[in-house]
Design a protein around this motif. Structure first.
Motif, short mmCIF file in Angstrom:
data_model
loop_
_atom_site.label_atom_id
_atom_site.label_comp_id
_atom_site.label_asym_id
_atom_site.label_seq_id
_atom_site.Cartn_x
_atom_site.Cartn_y
_atom_site.Cartn_z
N THR A 90 0.81 -1.21 0.00
CA THR A 90 0.00 0.00 0.00
C THR A 90 0.84 1.26 0.00
OG1 THR A 90 -1.80 -1.14 1.15
CG2 THR A 90 -1.77 1.26 1.29
N ASP A 91 1.92 1.28 0.77
CA ASP A 91 2.72 2.51 0.88
C ASP A 91 3.33 2.90 -0.45
OD1 ASP A 91 2.09 2.70 3.54
OD2 ASP A 91 3.98 1.85 4.25
N ARG A 92 3.85 1.95 -1.19
CA ARG A 92 4.42 2.30 -2.50
C ARG A 92 3.35 2.75 -3.47
NH1 ARG A 92 8.98 -1.60 -4.95
NH2 ARG A 92 7.64 -3.33 -4.25
N ALA A 93 2.20 2.09 -3.42
CA ALA A 93 1.10 2.52 -4.29
C ALA A 93 0.72 3.97 -4.00
CB ALA A 93 -0.11 1.61 -4.10
N ALA A 123 -8.35 4.87 -3.53
CA ALA A 123 -9.01 6.16 -3.65
C ALA A 123 -9.43 6.68 -2.28
CB ALA A 123 -10.22 6.05 -4.58
N PHE A 124 -9.98 5.80 -1.44
CA PHE A 124 -10.31 6.19 -0.08
C PHE A 124 -9.08 6.76 0.63
CE2 PHE A 124 -10.43 4.44 4.39
CZ PHE A 124 -11.16 5.48 4.92
N LEU A 125 -7.92 6.13 0.47
CA LEU A 125 -6.70 6.62 1.09
C LEU A 125 -6.23 7.93 0.48
CD1 LEU A 125 -4.71 3.30 1.67
CD2 LEU A 125 -6.12 4.59 3.29
N ARG A 129 -5.16 10.48 3.17
CA ARG A 129 -3.72 10.73 3.26
C ARG A 129 -3.22 11.83 2.32
NH1 ARG A 129 -1.24 4.55 3.91
NH2 ARG A 129 -2.77 3.88 5.49
N LEU A 130 -3.91 12.05 1.21
CA LEU A 130 -3.46 13.04 0.24
C LEU A 130 -4.40 14.23 0.15
CD1 LEU A 130 -2.35 10.70 -2.70
CD2 LEU A 130 -1.07 11.38 -0.64
N SER A 131 -5.48 14.20 0.91
CA SER A 131 -6.48 15.29 0.93
C SER A 131 -7.07 15.56 -0.45
CB SER A 131 -5.85 16.58 1.50
OG SER A 131 -5.42 16.38 2.83
N LEU A 132 -7.30 14.49 -1.20
CA LEU A 132 -7.92 14.61 -2.51
C LEU A 132 -9.37 14.15 -2.44
CD1 LEU A 132 -5.20 13.00 -4.85
CD2 LEU A 132 -5.44 15.41 -4.17
N PRO A 133 -10.32 14.90 -3.02
CA PRO A 133 -11.68 14.37 -3.12
C PRO A 133 -11.66 13.08 -3.92
CG PRO A 133 -11.42 16.33 -4.49
CD PRO A 133 -10.17 16.21 -3.67
N ALA A 134 -12.40 12.09 -3.46
CA ALA A 134 -12.22 10.76 -4.03
C ALA A 134 -13.53 9.99 -4.10
CB ALA A 134 -11.21 9.96 -3.21
N VAL A 135 -13.60 9.12 -5.11
CA VAL A 135 -14.72 8.21 -5.31
C VAL A 135 -14.17 6.79 -5.34
CG1 VAL A 135 -16.65 7.55 -6.79
CG2 VAL A 135 -15.91 9.95 -6.70
N GLY A 136 -14.68 5.95 -4.47
CA GLY A 136 -14.26 4.55 -4.43
C GLY A 136 -15.38 3.63 -4.87
N TYR A 137 -15.11 2.86 -5.92
CA TYR A 137 -16.05 1.84 -6.39
C TYR A 137 -15.65 0.49 -5.78
CZ TYR A 137 -18.10 4.54 -10.35
OH TYR A 137 -18.78 5.43 -11.15
N ALA A 150 -10.97 11.35 6.74
CA ALA A 150 -10.90 11.93 5.40
C ALA A 150 -10.75 13.44 5.50
CB ALA A 150 -12.14 11.58 4.60
N ASN A 151 -9.86 13.98 4.68
CA ASN A 151 -9.60 15.41 4.64
C ASN A 151 -10.15 16.05 3.38
OD1 ASN A 151 -7.93 15.34 7.10
ND2 ASN A 151 -6.54 14.16 5.81
#
Length: 222
Positions: A90-93, A123-125, A129-137, A150-151
């Motif tokens: 996960t960390d490298r991704a 996407a959830f991460l 972790r990156l403060s990006l709006p995100a959609v997870g399917y 979530a930020n």
């Protein structure tokens, strides 16, 4: 316009499929792959986002482990994919996704993320972790991280008949991420957006989820 480009990451150069909108952009979206690589389906998702007005960038997350991975949806492909997910970690991704987001931000673009399956959990991460709006399917690997805050704006899509994401897990998403928009699609299973695979594709669910996704991204990236 679409094609392969390269991004520099802490783990070496990584290819990414980039698709450009025909006119002025509404922002940029990281398209986060399923476990099968940046294959024709994921590239088509990027191109659909470009048609909707976004710059879309889909990093080939497995490149630090194996270059140019595109796997089939059969048992052999699934087994190989799971091994690659484990080898990458996960960390490298997330490092790769952060590098991709920073590249787009340096171009002056507001950045969001949309991911599918394993990519749905990543996407959830991106939101935590990156403060990006995100959609997870149908992200079935989110539960170990579900207590992260979530930020940024967050949306989840789940199939009601997805055996990898039981109802109890969906309710935990609602409980732990109360600000998120959570949608459950009756009659849909795992990978219901994968329109190249008739065994799993659910047109009604995919169409409605896509509408909600693009409206969410337009709102979040304006």
């Amino acid at each position: 316009m679409q094609g392969w480009t390269e991004i520099e990451t802490p783990h070496g150069p990584v290819r990414a499929w980039r698709a450009e909108p025909p006119g002025p952009s509404k922002g940029a979206v990281l398209v986060i792959q399923e476990i099968f690589g940046v294959n024709a389906h994921i590239r088509s998702v990027a191109e659909r986002l470009a048609d909707a007005g976004f710059v879309a960038l889909a990093p080939s997350l497995f490149d630090p482990v194996e270059h140019g991975v595109e796997l089939g949806y059969d048992d052999a492909g699934i087994q190989r994919a799971r091994a690659l997910v484990s080898a990458l970690g996960t960390d490298r991704a997330m490092d790769i996704l952060n590098a991709a987001a920073e590249k787009l931000q340096m171009e002056g673009l507001r950045v969001g993320a949309v991911g599918f399956c394993w990519g749905g959990s990543l996407a959830f991460l991106c939101a935590t972790r990156l403060s990006l709006p995100a959609v997870g399917y149908y992200g079935a690997r989110s539960m170990p991280f579900i207590d992260e805050s979530a930020n940024a704006g967050l949306m989840f899509h789940f199939g009601a008949d997805d055996p990898s994401i039981p109802q109890a897990d969906i309710e935990t998403h609602r409980e732990k991420q109360p600000q998120a928009r959570v949608f459950v699609y009756e009659g849909a299973g795992h990978a219901f957006n994968r329109d190249v695979d008739p065994k799993v594709y659910n047109e009604a669910a995919a169409t409605l989820a896509w509408q909600r996704t693009t409206e969410f991204l337009e709102d979040q990236l304006r």
